[in-house]
Design an enzyme around this catalytic site. Sequence first.
Site, mmCIF file in Angstrom:
data_model
loop_
_atom_site.group_PDB
_atom_site.id
_atom_site.type_symbol
_atom_site.label_atom_id
_atom_site.label_comp_id
_atom_site.label_asym_id
_atom_site.label_seq_id
_atom_site.Cartn_x
_atom_site.Cartn_y
_atom_site.Cartn_z
ATOM 1 N N ASP A 1 -6.861 -16.606 -26.181
ATOM 2 C CA ASP A 1 -5.738 -16.547 -27.116
ATOM 3 C C ASP A 1 -4.370 -16.492 -26.443
ATOM 4 O OD1 ASP A 1 -6.102 -14.030 -26.060
ATOM 5 O OD2 ASP A 1 -6.015 -12.965 -27.973
ATOM 6 N N ARG B 1 -9.975 -12.497 -33.337
ATOM 7 C CA ARG B 1 -9.213 -11.965 -34.469
ATOM 8 C C ARG B 1 -8.165 -12.947 -34.965
ATOM 9 N NH1 ARG B 1 -7.945 -6.070 -33.254
ATOM 10 N NH2 ARG B 1 -10.212 -6.142 -33.298
ATOM 11 N N GLY C 1 -9.485 -5.249 -23.063
ATOM 12 C CA GLY C 1 -10.905 -5.571 -23.182
ATOM 13 C C GLY C 1 -11.420 -6.245 -21.925
ATOM 14 N N ASP D 1 -2.585 -10.198 -23.576
ATOM 15 C CA ASP D 1 -1.146 -10.154 -23.844
ATOM 16 C C ASP D 1 -0.576 -8.742 -23.767
ATOM 17 O OD1 ASP D 1 -2.474 -9.359 -26.115
ATOM 18 O OD2 ASP D 1 -1.297 -10.570 -27.493
ATOM 19 N N ARG E 1 -7.705 2.122 -22.592
ATOM 20 C CA ARG E 1 -6.448 2.041 -23.342
ATOM 21 C C ARG E 1 -5.563 3.197 -22.892
ATOM 22 N NH1 ARG E 1 -7.026 -3.053 -25.415
ATOM 23 N NH2 ARG E 1 -9.098 -3.274 -26.359
ATOM 24 N N THR F 1 -9.431 -12.532 -20.805
ATOM 25 C CA THR F 1 -9.783 -12.241 -22.189
ATOM 26 C C THR F 1 -10.740 -13.307 -22.704
ATOM 27 O OG1 THR F 1 -8.958 -12.192 -24.474
ATOM 28 C CG2 THR F 1 -7.596 -13.334 -22.860
ATOM 29 N N ASP G 1 -11.181 -14.254 -25.700
ATOM 30 C CA ASP G 1 -10.700 -14.926 -26.916
ATOM 31 C C ASP G 1 -9.970 -16.245 -26.651
ATOM 32 O OD1 ASP G 1 -11.738 -12.911 -28.447
ATOM 33 O OD2 ASP G 1 -9.839 -11.845 -28.704
#
Length: 319
Positions: free
Chosen positions: A129, A171, A11, A103, A72, A125, A127
């Site tokens: 995360d 998420r 992303g 990741d 992707r 990213t 997020d």
Amino acid sequence: MKTIAVLTSGGDAPGMNAAIRSVVRVGLDKGLKVMGVQRGYSGLINGEIFEMERHSVADIIQRGGTILRTARCEEFRTEAGRKKAQNILKAFGIDGLVVIGGDGSFQGARLLSKLGISTIGLPGTIDNDLAYTDYTIGFDTATNTVLDAINKLRDTSSSHERVSIVEVMGRNCGDLALYAGVAGGAESVIIPEKEFNEAELCRKILEGKLRGKLHNLVILAEGVGGAEKLAKRVQEVTGIETRATVLGHIQRGGSPTAFDRILASRMGNRAVELLIEGKSSRVVGVRNGKVYDDDIEEALSVKRKFDDELYNIANIVSY
């Protein structure tokens, strides 16, 4: 180390262009040849590689997204696909690769390193995360994007005396919801890390109404569940008009904040330094304001520590 390449994968995140710019210009300053890989690992396998100069990254630091594009790639997940990528890199004389992504992108870099390719990962990213680093490239910008949206929603929610439930990305990590919720004065923040009690939320909304509150703002991380369903249930229980807003991919776009531009520039610089030092299978992060590097496998195995203090603050100041 004579030739390096840079790609963006997964992303997109605001600040990726600032990181690309840093890698290219620092690499050229160190006397390296720098190549750009278009469309991530997919472009790598297909040989979509071109030489980059200083002018290649002019006027991009303020732009969101990634000039190298991203995609992707299922083929790269296979051993044959990675072997093809290895051969492409050798064909272009590329000695080191900087991978900007999350990741999954880091796992790809790790596997390439096992094939003898020097790889360095930069955390890109929204997020936030990746537990090994305090902040990822793009997180601060995305938080401010959410903040801008909820500031506008607060105005219209107050006018109509509504409950507004805003679904944001995240998420498995609720940082985006938590940080934006605290900064935006949300009455409730619902995240994957903490158990959610729907009845308690409804009670809180009704108590607020009795105190004269004109609106209620609820920030919901996508990993918890759908905003539309929750809005319907809240309205049924409280009798207060409740609207859901899903911000979606607007959170990925926009001009990066100063924080993200500086973070990306510092990380890009360190990535080039590591390749010149002969390092491989490393990731760059920031901890307590200092840029540092760690082994990819060790970084990906770090257990994420949730910020309970900030979550408690969010609950206290929102009441």
